[in-house]
Design an enzyme around this catalytic site. Structure first.
Site, PDB file in Angstrom:
ATOM      1  N   ASP A   1     -34.311 -11.855 -23.375  1.00 59.93           N
ATOM      2  CA  ASP A   1     -34.267 -10.997 -22.189  1.00 59.93           C
ATOM      3  C   ASP A   1     -32.875 -10.417 -21.987  1.00 59.93           C
ATOM      4  OD1 ASP A   1     -36.922 -11.578 -21.688  1.00 59.93           O
ATOM      5  OD2 ASP A   1     -36.459 -13.252 -20.365  1.00 59.93           O
TER       6      ASP A   1
ATOM      7  N   GLY B   1     -28.254 -13.044 -35.444  1.00 57.75           N
ATOM      8  CA  GLY B   1     -28.041 -11.686 -34.955  1.00 57.75           C
ATOM      9  C   GLY B   1     -29.330 -10.915 -34.832  1.00 57.75           C
TER      10      GLY B   1
ATOM     11  N   GLY C   1     -30.215 -21.706 -18.175  1.00 54.06           N
ATOM     12  CA  GLY C   1     -30.938 -20.697 -17.413  1.00 54.06           C
ATOM     13  C   GLY C   1     -31.193 -19.425 -18.185  1.00 54.06           C
TER      14      GLY C   1
ATOM     15  N   VAL D   1     -41.523 -17.931 -11.066  1.00 50.83           N
ATOM     16  CA  VAL D   1     -40.665 -19.046 -10.706  1.00 50.83           C
ATOM     17  C   VAL D   1     -40.554 -19.905 -11.969  1.00 50.83           C
ATOM     18  CG1 VAL D   1     -40.355 -21.033  -9.223  1.00 50.83           C
ATOM     19  CG2 VAL D   1     -41.522 -19.002  -8.353  1.00 50.83           C
TER      20      VAL D   1
ATOM     21  N   GLY E   1     -39.276 -14.981 -15.342  1.00 52.40           N
ATOM     22  CA  GLY E   1     -40.176 -13.885 -15.699  1.00 52.40           C
ATOM     23  C   GLY E   1     -39.392 -12.861 -16.492  1.00 52.40           C
TER      24      GLY E   1
END
Length: 293
Positions: free
Chosen positions: A239, A211, A274, A10, A37
């Site tokens: 991610d 980059g 986010g 979370v 995560g």
């Protein structure tokens, strides 16, 4: 199929004017609580780009764990191998983001620590395996040993103790800080060659707005630029990069082209708050805008 073996947290995101120094108290301007995560971020981002994704992750038997599973289902992710750990809290991450989009992150691993080697049994059939280090190294090692497709390790956090894991992966994708922690030297070229000798195919060092540097064991070394964008929040950019890299490799693109696309998708991701990546239609529009520019 892309198999993601990793973590779920979370995310508690605090927007601040500046990152606090040791002993300093700062006031948060905004608070967001969302899904995070590294494993979850990468799985969701890959699914949003159109790939079929299975996530192997542990959550607690609490509301956060239930919410996570429902969230993955809504993102069209295969949750058949999600493990619910009885009596354990779901992992949590606390993220401070300043006005320039920079961040610091503190993670309480919770259920992530209890993902076990046995949890991987009969779960590792696919084209791409994407792993990180927010879970136990023994689990990462088993996944890398048993998977037969392309194996990508995003070494975050980079406090890798069992370096034999490196010899089991095809591609490793550290950012600059993780790269330095892995090679323990300020000599970039020496460190790059050191890492190349350990992995099977390639090292990709992500460099933020500059980059990514791609270096392969067969001698290729190229700096692949990222498009210039208005940075709002860098959280999760790595991610998104890893997810996009996996997606384009699964589609059959060569490694250099896959990195080019991953740079572009990651650049789009930092233009909003986010850690989750953009959806495919957003990426298509963004790529069209870049081509016109």
């Amino acid at each position: 199929m892309i198999i993601v073996v990793g973590s779920y947290n979370v995310d508690v995101i605090l927007k601040v004017n500046k990152i606090p120094e040791i002993g300093e108290t700062v006031i948060a301007d905004e608070l967001y609580i969302t899904h995070g995560g590294k494993g979850s971020n990468q799985a969701v981002s890959a699914s949003r780009l159109g790939s079929h994704v299975k996530i192997i992750v542990a959550v607690g038997d609490d509301k956060h764990g239930t919410d996570a599973i429902e969230f993955w289902k809504s993102e069209n992710i295969d949750v058949s191998k999600v493990k619910v750990k009885s009596g354990i809290n779901t992992g949590t991450a606390y993220i401070f983001v300043d006005k320039k989009g920079r961040n610091i992150i503190v993670v309480n691993r919770g259920a992530n620590y209890y993902l076990s080697e046995d949890d991987l049994n009969n779960s590792l059939e696919g084209d791409i395996l994407l792993m990180q280090l927010e879970i136990r190294e023994s689990v990462v090692k088993k996944a890398a040993k048993e998977f037969n497709g392309i194996k990508i390790l995003n070494p975050a956090p980079a406090n890798l103790k069992d370096t034999e894991i490196l010899s089991l992966v095809d591609i490793i994708t550290p950012n600059e800080i993780e790269f330095k922690e892995l090679v323990n030297t300020d000599d970039f070229e020496y460190g790059l060659n050191l890492l190349l000798k350990k992995v099977k195919k390639a090292v990709i060092v992500t460099l933020g707005e500059r980059g990514a540097l791609l270096a392969t064991r067969d001698g290729k070394k190229v700096l692949i630029p990222a498009p210039k964008v208005n940075v709002i929040d860098e959280t999760g950019a790595g991610d998104v990069f890893n997810a996009a890299l996996s997606v384009y490799l699964e589609k059959g693109y060569d490694l250099e082209t896959a990195v080019e696309y991953a740079n572009k998708v990651a650049a789009l991701s930092v233009t909003k708050i986010g850690a989750l990546g953009p959806k495919l239609d957003e990426v298509v529009r963004f790529l069209e805008e870049i081509d016109k520019a």
